[in-house]
Write a protein that holds these residues in place. Structure first.
Motif, short mmCIF file in Angstrom:
data_model
loop_
_atom_site.label_atom_id
_atom_site.label_comp_id
_atom_site.label_asym_id
_atom_site.label_seq_id
_atom_site.Cartn_x
_atom_site.Cartn_y
_atom_site.Cartn_z
N GLN A 39 0.83 -1.21 0.00
CA GLN A 39 0.00 0.00 0.00
C GLN A 39 0.86 1.25 0.00
OE1 GLN A 39 -2.62 -0.40 3.36
NE2 GLN A 39 -4.10 -1.68 2.24
N GLN A 40 1.90 1.25 0.83
CA GLN A 40 2.76 2.42 0.90
C GLN A 40 3.51 2.65 -0.41
OE1 GLN A 40 2.92 4.65 3.39
NE2 GLN A 40 1.30 3.50 4.42
N ILE A 41 4.06 1.56 -0.98
CA ILE A 41 4.78 1.70 -2.24
C ILE A 41 3.83 2.11 -3.37
CG2 ILE A 41 6.01 0.40 -4.03
CD1 ILE A 41 7.47 -1.06 -1.87
N GLY A 42 2.63 1.52 -3.37
CA GLY A 42 1.65 1.91 -4.40
C GLY A 42 1.28 3.37 -4.30
N ARG A 43 1.06 3.85 -3.06
CA ARG A 43 0.72 5.27 -2.90
C ARG A 43 1.89 6.15 -3.34
NH1 ARG A 43 -0.27 5.02 2.09
NH2 ARG A 43 -2.49 4.53 1.87
N TYR A 44 3.11 5.75 -2.95
CA TYR A 44 4.28 6.54 -3.34
C TYR A 44 4.47 6.52 -4.86
CZ TYR A 44 9.16 7.82 -4.02
OH TYR A 44 10.31 8.41 -4.47
N ALA A 45 4.26 5.35 -5.47
CA ALA A 45 4.44 5.23 -6.92
C ALA A 45 3.42 6.10 -7.67
CB ALA A 45 4.30 3.77 -7.35
N VAL A 46 2.17 6.09 -7.19
CA VAL A 46 1.14 6.92 -7.83
C VAL A 46 1.50 8.39 -7.71
CG1 VAL A 46 -1.27 7.67 -7.67
CG2 VAL A 46 -0.69 5.23 -7.57
N GLU A 47 1.93 8.79 -6.51
CA GLU A 47 2.30 10.20 -6.32
C GLU A 47 3.50 10.57 -7.19
OE1 GLU A 47 2.98 10.57 -2.19
OE2 GLU A 47 0.85 10.49 -1.63
N ALA A 48 4.51 9.65 -7.26
CA ALA A 48 5.70 9.95 -8.07
C ALA A 48 5.33 10.02 -9.56
CB ALA A 48 6.77 8.89 -7.83
N THR A 49 4.50 9.09 -10.04
CA THR A 49 4.10 9.08 -11.45
C THR A 49 3.28 10.32 -11.79
OG1 THR A 49 4.10 6.65 -11.46
CG2 THR A 49 2.86 7.77 -13.22
N ASN A 50 2.31 10.62 -10.94
CA ASN A 50 1.48 11.81 -11.20
C ASN A 50 2.31 13.09 -11.16
OD1 ASN A 50 -0.63 10.05 -11.37
ND2 ASN A 50 -1.55 10.60 -9.40
N GLY A 51 3.27 13.14 -10.23
CA GLY A 51 4.13 14.32 -10.16
C GLY A 51 4.98 14.47 -11.41
N GLY A 52 5.52 13.35 -11.91
CA GLY A 52 6.32 13.42 -13.13
C GLY A 52 5.50 13.83 -14.34
N ILE A 53 4.27 13.28 -14.45
CA ILE A 53 3.41 13.64 -15.58
C ILE A 53 3.05 15.12 -15.50
CG2 ILE A 53 1.14 13.25 -16.60
CD1 ILE A 53 1.38 10.32 -15.74
N GLY A 54 2.72 15.57 -14.28
CA GLY A 54 2.38 16.99 -14.14
C GLY A 54 3.53 17.90 -14.50
N ALA A 55 4.76 17.51 -14.09
CA ALA A 55 5.93 18.33 -14.43
C ALA A 55 6.17 18.34 -15.94
CB ALA A 55 7.16 17.79 -13.69
N GLU A 56 6.01 17.19 -16.59
CA GLU A 56 6.19 17.12 -18.04
C GLU A 56 5.14 17.97 -18.76
OE1 GLU A 56 7.98 15.70 -21.67
OE2 GLU A 56 8.63 15.89 -19.57
N MET A 57 3.92 17.92 -18.25
CA MET A 57 2.86 18.74 -18.86
C MET A 57 3.20 20.24 -18.73
SD MET A 57 -0.06 18.97 -20.42
CE MET A 57 -0.91 17.38 -20.23
N THR A 58 3.73 20.65 -17.62
CA THR A 58 4.10 22.05 -17.42
C THR A 58 5.21 22.47 -18.38
OG1 THR A 58 3.49 21.91 -15.08
CG2 THR A 58 4.93 23.73 -15.73
N VAL A 59 6.20 21.61 -18.58
CA VAL A 59 7.30 21.90 -19.49
C VAL A 59 6.79 22.05 -20.92
CG1 VAL A 59 9.42 21.00 -20.53
CG2 VAL A 59 9.06 20.85 -18.05
N LEU A 60 5.92 21.15 -21.34
CA LEU A 60 5.41 21.18 -22.71
C LEU A 60 4.51 22.40 -22.94
CD1 LEU A 60 4.65 17.39 -23.33
CD2 LEU A 60 6.61 18.73 -24.13
N LYS A 61 3.74 22.78 -21.94
CA LYS A 61 2.92 23.99 -22.07
C LYS A 61 3.81 25.22 -22.24
CE LYS A 61 -1.34 22.75 -19.63
NZ LYS A 61 -2.20 23.05 -18.46
#
Length: 460
Positions: A39-61
């Motif tokens: 559960q902890q790793i899954g929560r951390y992985a989701v947060e890390a993945t979503n954070g990376g996608i959000g950062a990539e989206m900001t760069v592309l914008k």
């Protein structure tokens, strides 16, 4: 057959059942740990993945705002070509919904967060595999829509490997606990078998046999030690009973024979004189007193009486005995002095201790002779409570000093005086019950009996 019995006994032993309980606890703990970690790793992985996608989206914008649509597509192509397995995949849709760039399926074309499944070649060319990807869609100016996605393959692999590792670790710990419990059970049973063989020998009548130490834990050794102490007490009681029976058989034969002769004389006499009856009664009273003394000595040597032990003020006890026997000594033409240090405490039975010292004083009064001086002393010597009764009479030869504490033993010079020879034997039994050393030290004149207690309790 014996080996099979030992093995089956080991699995039924308390040690194996305890190990089985521990194994179950380990298994439950491992399962709980797996769930929590996943559960902890899954929560951390989701947060890390979503954070990376959000950062990539900001760069592309930012690229789009500065360089326009061509700059955006160049940036996406550049990011996708960094390495063969790029961390992000893209989809750019025009205002009419047509694909302008990217290889994500059209099912990923939604605004906000979402999930999409894609089919890709497996590593090493081993067919195809399905992957789930997290997507984030955002509108751009001019009616464009940008979708950025990242796969969850690495996170899923980490979860699976962690699950296998936790499962195998829990299984290994469980099996290790079971093996340890089995081996401990066999060891415990082997040592317990030695104890059972010793018990069998004790049941068969070997009173000298004692239980061997199990040695697996201090509490087992303490239990064995206490059981051996109990056996020693029982053996001492049996020996005391045997000794009493032997003493009665050997040493009461003579007074009983005399009583029998006296009764025969009374039977044959035409007129029984009161003196003959009084003599017979006196002999009967002496025999009964001897019986009572023997039984008392036997019970003391067997350890009976320790339940009544308490703190005893030895100084106060000896003061009372001195006050009671000073007039008796004076009537016998003797002087009785006391030198008692105050506050000397011992652990014991006050009635038995009084019996011990009155026996010693009465022995001195009877055997020291007229004109003698009797002394009673109480003091602390080298941390031990010590009491002594002494007189300046004839004393006892050095070679006879150990014998006088035996039952029915009397010196030649004392055979004409009243008594059964049990007074000092009773002194020895009471001293032994209290863990005290009794001795007759060398003196220039007279007799001294010294009682040294092994432990002086701390005064409250």
């Amino acid at each position: 057959m014996a080996g099979d019995t030992a093995r089956s006994g080991a699995t039924r032993s308390a040690a194996f059942r305890f190990a089985l309980l521990l194994a179950a606890v380990f298994a439950i703990g491992s399962a709980a740990l797996l769930v929590i970690v996943q559960q902890q790793i899954g929560r951390y992985a989701v947060e890390a993945t979503n954070g990376g996608i959000g950062a990539e989206m900001t760069v592309l914008k930012g690229e789009y705002l500065q360089l326009g649509r061509s700059g955006l597509t160049d940036a996406m192509a550049r990011h996708a070509g960094v390495r063969p397995e790029a961390p992000y995949r893209y989809l750019l849709l025009g205002a009419d919904g047509r694909r302008l760039f990217g290889d994500l399926p059209m099912s990923a074309a939604r605004k906000g967060w979402g999930m999409v499944e894609v089919t890709e070649p497996a590593p090493g060319g081993r067919g195809l595999r399905k992957e789930s990807m997290t997507t984030l869609g955002a509108p751009l100016s001019d009616g464009l829509t940008l979708i950025v996605a990242s796969d969850n393959y690495d996170v899923q692999m980490l979860r699976r490997r962690l699950g296998r590792f936790t499962f195998l670790s829990g299984l290994g710990i469980t099996l290790f606990a079971l093996l340890g419990g089995y081996l401990t059970g066999r060891l415990f049973l082997r040592r317990l078998a030695r104890v059972n063989r010793a018990v069998d020998r004790i049941i068969e009548g070997d009173r000298a046999e004692r239980l061997p130490m199990i040695g697996l834990a201090p509490e087992f050794d303490e239990l064995t030690h206490n059981l051996n102490r109990m056996l020693e007490r029982n053996a001492a009681a049996m020996e005391a009973l045997r000794q009493v029976s032997t003493d009665i058989a050997h040493d009461l034969r003579t007074p009983l024979s005399r009583l029998h002769q006296r009764l025969e004389q009374m039977q044959d006499s035409p007129a029984v004189e009161p003196a003959m009856i009084d003599d017979a009664l006196a002999q009967t009273s002496g025999i009964l007193a001897t019986f009572q003394a023997l039984l008392r000595i036997g019970s003391l040597e067997g350890g009976v009486g320790r339940r009544r032990f308490a703190q005893v003020d030895l100084s106060e006890l000896m003061d009372r005995i001195h006050q009671a026997y000073a007039p008796v000594a004076e009537d016998a033409g003797q002087t009785f002095h006391a030198d008692h240090a105050p506050g000397v405490m011992v652990e014991g039975d006050s009635e038995l201790l009084a019996q011990l010292f009155t026996n010693l004083i009465e022995n001195a009064i009877v055997h020291a002779g007229a004109g003698s001086i009797i002394r009673s002393r109480v003091a602390i010597v080298d941390g031990r409570a010590v009491a002594a009764i002494s007189d300046n009479g004839a004393g006892i030869p050095a070679e006879e000093r150990e014998n006088v504490f035996r039952r029915f033993y009397r010196l030649d010079a004392s055979r004409h005086t009243p008594g059964s020879g049990l007074g000092l034997a009773l002194v020895s039994a009471i001293a032994g019950l209290h863990g005290a050393d009794h001795a007759i030290p060398d003196t220039d004149i007279g007799l001294t009996v010294r009682i040294a207690f092994r432990k002086t309790p701390t005064e409250s």
